[in-house]
Design a protein around this motif. Structure first.
Motif, PDB file in Angstrom:
ATOM      1  N   GLN A 114       0.835  -1.210   0.000  1.00  0.00           N
ATOM      2  CA  GLN A 114       0.000   0.000   0.000  1.00  0.00           C
ATOM      3  C   GLN A 114       0.863   1.250   0.000  1.00  0.00           C
ATOM      4  O   GLN A 114       0.570   2.225  -0.709  1.00  0.00           O
ATOM      5  CB  GLN A 114      -0.927  -0.027   1.214  1.00  0.00           C
ATOM      6  N   ARG A 115       1.950   1.227   0.802  1.00  0.00           N
ATOM      7  CA  ARG A 115       2.853   2.386   0.789  1.00  0.00           C
ATOM      8  C   ARG A 115       3.491   2.560  -0.577  1.00  0.00           C
ATOM      9  O   ARG A 115       3.659   3.697  -1.053  1.00  0.00           O
ATOM     10  CB  ARG A 115       3.928   2.209   1.857  1.00  0.00           C
ATOM     11  N   ALA A 116       3.840   1.425  -1.220  1.00  0.00           N
ATOM     12  CA  ALA A 116       4.419   1.521  -2.565  1.00  0.00           C
ATOM     13  C   ALA A 116       3.412   2.131  -3.543  1.00  0.00           C
ATOM     14  O   ALA A 116       3.767   2.980  -4.372  1.00  0.00           O
ATOM     15  CB  ALA A 116       4.871   0.142  -3.041  1.00  0.00           C
ATOM     16  N   ARG A 117       2.147   1.682  -3.443  1.00  0.00           N
ATOM     17  CA  ARG A 117       1.128   2.263  -4.329  1.00  0.00           C
ATOM     18  C   ARG A 117       0.926   3.748  -4.028  1.00  0.00           C
ATOM     19  O   ARG A 117       0.772   4.567  -4.951  1.00  0.00           O
ATOM     20  CB  ARG A 117      -0.179   1.498  -4.166  1.00  0.00           C
ATOM     21  N   ASP A 118       0.938   4.095  -2.730  1.00  0.00           N
ATOM     22  CA  ASP A 118       0.795   5.513  -2.381  1.00  0.00           C
ATOM     23  C   ASP A 118       1.964   6.322  -2.925  1.00  0.00           C
ATOM     24  O   ASP A 118       1.777   7.450  -3.426  1.00  0.00           O
ATOM     25  CB  ASP A 118       0.708   5.668  -0.862  1.00  0.00           C
ATOM     26  N   HIS A 119       3.187   5.759  -2.824  1.00  0.00           N
ATOM     27  CA  HIS A 119       4.359   6.448  -3.362  1.00  0.00           C
ATOM     28  C   HIS A 119       4.248   6.604  -4.870  1.00  0.00           C
ATOM     29  O   HIS A 119       4.596   7.658  -5.417  1.00  0.00           O
ATOM     30  CB  HIS A 119       5.625   5.685  -3.007  1.00  0.00           C
ATOM     31  N   LEU A 120       3.772   5.555  -5.540  1.00  0.00           N
ATOM     32  CA  LEU A 120       3.604   5.649  -6.990  1.00  0.00           C
ATOM     33  C   LEU A 120       2.583   6.720  -7.345  1.00  0.00           C
ATOM     34  O   LEU A 120       2.807   7.527  -8.263  1.00  0.00           O
ATOM     35  CB  LEU A 120       3.184   4.297  -7.554  1.00  0.00           C
ATOM     36  N   ASP A 121       1.464   6.745  -6.632  1.00  0.00           N
ATOM     37  CA  ASP A 121       0.447   7.758  -6.924  1.00  0.00           C
ATOM     38  C   ASP A 121       0.969   9.156  -6.631  1.00  0.00           C
ATOM     39  O   ASP A 121       0.734  10.103  -7.405  1.00  0.00           O
ATOM     40  CB  ASP A 121      -0.810   7.470  -6.099  1.00  0.00           C
ATOM     41  N   ALA A 122       1.685   9.296  -5.485  1.00  0.00           N
ATOM     42  CA  ALA A 122       2.245  10.609  -5.162  1.00  0.00           C
ATOM     43  C   ALA A 122       3.286  11.035  -6.192  1.00  0.00           C
ATOM     44  O   ALA A 122       3.350  12.208  -6.591  1.00  0.00           O
ATOM     45  CB  ALA A 122       2.864  10.586  -3.763  1.00  0.00           C
TER      46      ALA A 122
END
Length: 922
Positions: free
Chosen positions: A700-708
């Motif tokens: 989830q953090r990786a997806r959040d980082h990708l979105d950010a």
């Protein structure tokens, strides 16, 4: 009409000369049906001018659209495009939109979408296009942005998106949309491939798991693989689903087989417990029989016979149970002690029987010395009640005429008479006969005053017993005849197998013995005995072979005992309890297979095997307890892992190592194994759940980082710096991007990094251009100050007094220092050669910075400047704006400059500055 008349009187619109037909078109009225038909025919004329002129008179796009179905001339298409796009005619937009819905020609729709006078018209034409190349052409070439965007939205293939990203130079939004969709397409394909690889990995793991044997973690691993399979978002292919179902069936079969085996083990354990309980009851019955015998007042032959019969029955049952399940050591000891007690009683009775005649003679002769000697030889146990004969001897020796326990004996004698009467009423002849015989023997021992009331009843019951004996003889006579005939027929029957013959013979003999002496006749007894002897002769070879087989079985059982004893004498300290259990079960099967054995050795070898099995079970329990201790330690280690500081993944790996050690240990005792396993599995499941939770959080953090990161890229892509002072915003964005690293591995991340790098490079280049442009603009603002310095330099070189020029307001520190150096240089001027050399050096440095051409004579100077720049770059980072500022400060500080020298150098300096102002991004 033909020939000349046809040419003279024929219609002009059908004339042979195209020019005449062209002139006739002007006289035709398109509003008239006949003229309109003629114009439609001329629209298909062979001459292009005639076709074009006829089509120009037709302004009904619906009629032209119908003509398109029959002819395909370029003029017709051009006129139809002109009418539908609004370039010609006055066709309403609503009608044109309706007609576009009827158009199927790809080229016509393409031209409508490109040339339509209305956005709605173009979008309607675009909606009719399904060809992806045409959509790409519209997205790249259409002049309306909405149409370009709508066309770009409908491009879906990877090749089309790649082509659109390359060709869409007119609209950055379209290019960015194509790149984003292409990136998402690649990312989706990558994710789909990753999911396919993950599904294949799970399938391979499940298929390999289905081939493994059962272990404590088998079911948990199977459930874990099932959860991983169900957690995948995509759908499996039919082949993958079939493989998954087959692997699941095999796994469930392994689990079901283990559960069935476990149930069988539980059943065997239950049977063992039942056998143990039955042996417990058996030993208690033996002990009770001895205890009841010791508690009696008198011991008779009937009591001894009953005791020995009960002992044989219980010994036979004990042997049968021992062949099935090994007894415990405590029960074995109690059973042995009970047998020894029975044996002591039997031997004591035999000694009494052997010395009974001597005792009677001693009583008759009143020879007390002889009685004492015989009593010493008999050695009657003190805990046993005496027999009637012994009681008389003791009375004789003690000279006691009356037994002090006479009233109690008489009362017990009366109760036994009541019991005898009940037995006679039930018809229990054998029990009544034994009890009557015991009562007759005890009657003589009663005191004289107690016998008189009991004697009539004893005689009456004796008479009833005699009647019952006579009745049994009446009934037993036909039965004896029947048994005699049956055994004679059996002796003559040669069709039966030896085993069946022996079974029937034994049953007949048993039935004959059960008749006792009722209706006994010498002749029938002789016939029955003769037939039985004949059967014995027939069965002699079979019994001999059976005896040999029993002997072989006995030897095999003894050999099995020897092997097991050798194993127990040198046990392996690290032996697996499961292997020992297998040895125990196989030895039990072999023991049962080696049956029957000789009867006189059966009890001895059975007791030996029972002791061995008990010792083997003790060894198994010992090893199982050691394993249980080791597994309890593993449970504690797993519990300690819950509080370790490492990551959840590290704790999960340590839990896997603990599980491997668990499998290598073997099985603990049955009930304890399940309890320990449930606790251990619960702790491991908690660790694995924490690992999965950590993985989900990390994903989830990786997806959040990708979105950010994606949002940051979009924001920076839309931002264009307007001043060099905006560099702080760029550095802030770079710091924000660094805080989002590391991004998860994947094609999307790589694409983001490449795009981010390109955007940052472009913004840095733009900031550099802005900084150079601002520096040049500031220099242009200093031109009046430079001109005043040049005028002052010229006056100083002409011999006038040096003049100090006032500084302009707003100069920075470097320029102000350069201004002051210029004023100071006029006070103490350098030589013209030094000034020329300094300006040449600054000009060559500016040329290098601008990438301009350098004269051949300035090549050494250029090389020296490059070496200096290289050495300086090692100490500090150089920027073009900073170098340009230093060069301009140097130009302002150099003086006094002769006008001729400045006129020669100024042109090249201005040229390099202009070239630097239009410096391309690199």
């Amino acid at each position: 009409m033909s020939g000349i008349f046809g040419r003279l009187f024929g219609p002009r619109w059908q004339h042979r000369d195209p020019s005449v037909r062209r002139q006739a078109i002007d006289r035709l009225d398109a509003s008239q049906p006949r003229d309109r038909q003629r114009l439609e025919q001329l629209a298909n004329d062979s001459d292009p001018d005639v076709r074009q002129a006829a089509l120009a008179r037709l302004e009904d796009p619906a009629r032209l659209l119908a003509l398109c179905d029959d002819q395909h001339s370029p003029e017709l298409h051009a006129q139809l495009v002109a009418l539908l796009t609004g370039q010609a005619g006055n066709v309403p937009l609503a009608e044109r939109l309706t007609l576009v819905e009827r158009v199927d020609d790809r080229d016509l729709l393409t031209r409508l979408a490109l040339q339509g006078d209305n956005q709605e018209l173009r979008l309607a034409a675009l909606a009719r296009l399904d060809d992806e190349p045409a959509l790409i052409h519209q997205a790249c070439e259409n002049s309306i942005a909405a149409v370009r965007h709508a066309a770009a939205e409908r491009v879906t293939s990877e090749e089309g998106l790649a082509q659109l990203a390359r060709q869409a130079r007119r609209d950055k939004h379209v290019a960015r949309l194509a790149r984003d969709r292409l990136s998402r397409l690649h990312e989706d394909a990558s994710q789909a491939e990753a999911q396919r690889i993950e599904r294949e990995r799970i399938l391979d793991a499940l298929e390999q798991h289905a081939q493994h044997a059962w272990e404590p973690l088998y079911a948990g691993r199977y459930r874990h693989l099932m959860r991983e399979w169900e957690r995948l978002p995509d759908l499996a292919t039919p082949e993958q689903e079939q493989r998954y179902q087959e692997a699941c069936l095999r796994c469930r079969k392994v689990i079901t087989d283990h559960e069935a085996q476990h149930q069988a083990i539980e059943t065997a354990d239950q049977q063992r417990n039942d056998a143990e309980a039955e042996r417990q009851a058996l030993v208690e019955a033996l002990e009770e029989s001895v205890a009841s015998l010791r508690q009696g007042d008198s011991l008779t032959q009937q009591d001894i016979d009953s005791l020995l019969a009960h002992k044989r029955l219980q010994a036979s049952r004990w042997q049968a149970l021992s062949e099935q399940h090994v007894p415990s050591q405590e029960l074995s000891q109690r059973y042995t002690q009970s047998l020894e007690a029975h044996e002591r009683i039997r031997l004591a009775w035999e000694r009494l029987e052997q010395q009974s005649d001597a005792l009677r003679e001693g009583i008759e002769q009143q020879d007390n010395a002889r009685l004492r000697s015989v009593m010493d030889n008999i050695d009657w146990p003190s805990d046993l009640p005496p027999s009637p004969l012994l009681r008389r001897v003791k009375r004789q020796l003690s000279q006691q005429p009356v037994d002090p326990a006479g009233p109690q004996q008489a009362e017990r004698f009366a109760k036994d008479l009541d019991e005898l009467e009940k037995l006679l009423e039930r018809g229990a002849f054998k029990q009544a006969s034994r009890l009557h015989q015991s009562l007759r023997q005890r009657f003589d021992t009663l005191p004289a005053d107690r016998r008189q009331p009991l004697q009539p009843r004893l005689k009456r019951l004796g008479a009833r017993l005699a009647e019952l004996r006579d009745w049994r003889g009446f009934v037993a006579g036909p039965k004896r005849n029947q048994l005699c005939l049956a055994i004679e027929d059996l002796a003559e029957d040669t069709t039966l197998l030896d085993a069946e013959l022996d079974r029937r013979h034994r049953q007949l003999v048993k039935d004959w013995k059960n008749l006792g002496d009722a209706a006994a006749e010498r002749e029938l007894s002789s016939r029955f005995r003769a037939a039985s002897d004949h059967i014995h002769e027939r069965l002699a070879p079979w019994r001999k072979a059976l005896d040999e087989e029993r002997q072989r079985n006995l030897e095999a059982r003894e050999g099995l005992c020897d092997q097991l004893e050798a194993l127990l004498d040198n046990p392996d300290p690290g032996a697996d309890p499961d292997a020992l259990r297998e040895i125990r079960d196989r030895s039990r099967e072999q023991w049962r297979r080696f049956s029957p054995v000789p009867r006189d050795h059966a009890e001895q070898v059975g007791q030996r095997f029972g002791r061995i099995r008990h010792a083997l079970q003790a060894l198994i329990d010992q090893r199982a307890q050691e394993i249980a201790t080791a597994k309890r330690a593993l449970v504690e280690e797993a519990r300690q892992l819950q509080h370790d500081k490492g990551t959840a993944a590290q704790r999960a790996e340590q839990a896997k190592a603990l599980q491997r050690r668990w499998r290598e240990l073997g099985r603990a005792p049955k009930g304890e194994e399940q309890a320990l396993w449930r606790e251990f599995r619960s702790l491991c499941d908690t660790l694995f759940a924490a690992r999965e939770s950590e993985r989900d959080d990390r994903a989830q953090r990786a997806r959040d980082h990708l979105d950010a990161m994606q949002a940051l890229i979009e924001r920076l892509d839309a931002w264009q710096p307007s001043s060099s002072h905006d560099a702080g915003m760029l550095e802030q964005a770079i710091a924000e991007a660094d805080s989002l690293e590391p991004l998860p591995a994947g094609r999307r991340s790589e694409g983001m990094r490449r795009r981010w790098t390109g955007i940052v490079r472009a913004r840095r280049d733009r900031l550099l251009r802005l900084a150079l442009s601002e520096e040049i603009q500031r220099w242009q603002q200093l031109r009046p100050l430079l001109e005043r310095h040049l005028d002052a330099d010229a006056q100083r070189l002409e011999g006038h007094e040096a003049v100090s020029i006032e500084a302009m307001p707003g100069l920075d520190d470097d320029m102000l220092n350069a201004h002051e150096q210029r004023n100071a240089a006029r006070q103490d001027p350098m030589t013209a050669e030094q000034v020329a050399e300094t300006l040449s050096r600054l000009r060559v440095h500016l040329a290098l910075l601008a990438g301009g051409r350098v004269e051949r004579a300035d090549e050494p100077l250029r090389l020296a400047i490059q070496v200096e720049r290289l050495n300086e770059s090692r100490e500090r980072e150089l920027s073009k704006a900073g170098e340009l500022h230093d060069i301009l400060c140097g130009i302002l500080a150099t003086g006094p400059v002769p006008p001729a020298l400045w006129a020669r150098e100024a042109g090249e300096l201005d040229s390099h500055l202009a070239q630097l102002a239009r410096l391309p991004t690199s």
